[in-house]
Motif scaffolding. Sequence first.
Motif, PDB file in Angstrom:
ATOM      1  N   GLU A   6       0.837  -1.202   0.000  1.00  0.00           N
ATOM      2  CA  GLU A   6       0.000   0.000   0.000  1.00  0.00           C
ATOM      3  C   GLU A   6       0.869   1.248   0.000  1.00  0.00           C
ATOM      4  OE1 GLU A   6      -2.235  -2.765   3.062  1.00  0.00           O
ATOM      5  OE2 GLU A   6      -0.167  -2.156   2.703  1.00  0.00           O
ATOM      6  N   SER A  21      -3.082   3.529  -2.919  1.00  0.00           N
ATOM      7  CA  SER A  21      -2.829   2.528  -3.953  1.00  0.00           C
ATOM      8  C   SER A  21      -2.404   1.223  -3.305  1.00  0.00           C
ATOM      9  CB  SER A  21      -1.716   2.998  -4.897  1.00  0.00           C
ATOM     10  OG  SER A  21      -2.077   4.167  -5.581  1.00  0.00           O
ATOM     11  N   CYS A  22      -2.740   0.118  -3.952  1.00  0.00           N
ATOM     12  CA  CYS A  22      -2.353  -1.204  -3.475  1.00  0.00           C
ATOM     13  C   CYS A  22      -1.903  -2.013  -4.680  1.00  0.00           C
ATOM     14  CB  CYS A  22      -3.516  -1.888  -2.782  1.00  0.00           C
ATOM     15  SG  CYS A  22      -3.233  -3.643  -2.434  1.00  0.00           S
ATOM     16  N   ALA A  23      -0.632  -2.343  -4.724  1.00  0.00           N
ATOM     17  CA  ALA A  23      -0.075  -3.105  -5.837  1.00  0.00           C
ATOM     18  C   ALA A  23       0.234  -4.522  -5.399  1.00  0.00           C
ATOM     19  CB  ALA A  23       1.191  -2.424  -6.348  1.00  0.00           C
ATOM     20  N   SER A  25       1.978  -8.149  -6.221  1.00  0.00           N
ATOM     21  CA  SER A  25       3.073  -8.698  -7.025  1.00  0.00           C
ATOM     22  C   SER A  25       3.400 -10.103  -6.554  1.00  0.00           C
ATOM     23  CB  SER A  25       4.308  -7.809  -6.922  1.00  0.00           C
ATOM     24  OG  SER A  25       4.785  -7.766  -5.595  1.00  0.00           O
ATOM     25  N   ARG A  71      -9.898  -0.295  -9.734  1.00  0.00           N
ATOM     26  CA  ARG A  71      -8.760  -1.192  -9.909  1.00  0.00           C
ATOM     27  C   ARG A  71      -8.325  -1.200 -11.358  1.00  0.00           C
ATOM     28  NH1 ARG A  71     -10.771  -7.180  -8.430  1.00  0.00           N
ATOM     29  NH2 ARG A  71      -8.899  -7.856  -9.573  1.00  0.00           N
ATOM     30  N   LYS A  75      -2.543  -4.057 -14.084  1.00  0.00           N
ATOM     31  CA  LYS A  75      -1.447  -3.738 -13.166  1.00  0.00           C
ATOM     32  C   LYS A  75      -1.597  -4.418 -11.819  1.00  0.00           C
ATOM     33  CE  LYS A  75      -0.507   0.823 -15.167  1.00  0.00           C
ATOM     34  NZ  LYS A  75      -0.417   2.288 -14.899  1.00  0.00           N
ATOM     35  N   ASN A  76      -2.649  -5.231 -11.663  1.00  0.00           N
ATOM     36  CA  ASN A  76      -2.914  -5.871 -10.349  1.00  0.00           C
ATOM     37  C   ASN A  76      -2.912  -4.832  -9.225  1.00  0.00           C
ATOM     38  OD1 ASN A  76      -3.151  -8.426 -11.469  1.00  0.00           O
ATOM     39  ND2 ASN A  76      -1.027  -8.978 -11.096  1.00  0.00           N
ATOM     40  N   THR A  77      -3.545  -3.724  -9.477  1.00  0.00           N
ATOM     41  CA  THR A  77      -3.515  -2.611  -8.533  1.00  0.00           C
ATOM     42  C   THR A  77      -4.933  -2.120  -8.242  1.00  0.00           C
ATOM     43  OG1 THR A  77      -1.331  -1.897  -9.286  1.00  0.00           O
ATOM     44  CG2 THR A  77      -2.654  -0.278  -8.115  1.00  0.00           C
ATOM     45  N   TYR A  79      -7.167   0.987  -6.070  1.00  0.00           N
ATOM     46  CA  TYR A  79      -7.045   2.363  -5.584  1.00  0.00           C
ATOM     47  C   TYR A  79      -8.234   2.687  -4.682  1.00  0.00           C
ATOM     48  CZ  TYR A  79      -4.046   2.458  -9.713  1.00  0.00           C
ATOM     49  OH  TYR A  79      -3.092   2.163 -10.654  1.00  0.00           O
ATOM     50  N   CYS A  95      -4.899  -3.229   2.621  1.00  0.00           N
ATOM     51  CA  CYS A  95      -5.382  -3.780   1.362  1.00  0.00           C
ATOM     52  C   CYS A  95      -5.501  -5.302   1.497  1.00  0.00           C
ATOM     53  CB  CYS A  95      -4.412  -3.425   0.240  1.00  0.00           C
ATOM     54  SG  CYS A  95      -4.850  -4.091  -1.365  1.00  0.00           S
TER      55      CYS A  95
END
Length: 121
Positions: A6, A21-23, A25, A71, A75-77, A79, A95
Amino acid sequence: QVQLVESGGGLVQAGGSLRLSCAASGIISSINAMGWYRQAPGKQRELVARITSAGSTNYADSVKGRFTISRDNAKNTAYLQMNSLKPDDTGVYYCNADLRSWPGGPLFGSWGQGTQVSVSS
């Protein structure tokens, strides 16, 4: 291994805005729902907003009309746009994602480490 990271928290005055934001991976085949939760001091963690892979959303009553979750699947993200912030919105925002590491594999949940949001009056 999957990581959720986050970003975007901070200190803001009441009435202000922040965008979290939350990415995600790591070894990810697909992500079902992604969500934002928050935990205020001395309180239990609560759902703030959630979004499915198809874009359906649901919100806590306390944030409806002020927060917007979105989302970017490529980007697998995820918001969280937070407007008209109130002191009661203060807390650590986490997240969460329900995902699979391979096609047909088990669905499991993953959490980020949290980001602090502080709203001053």
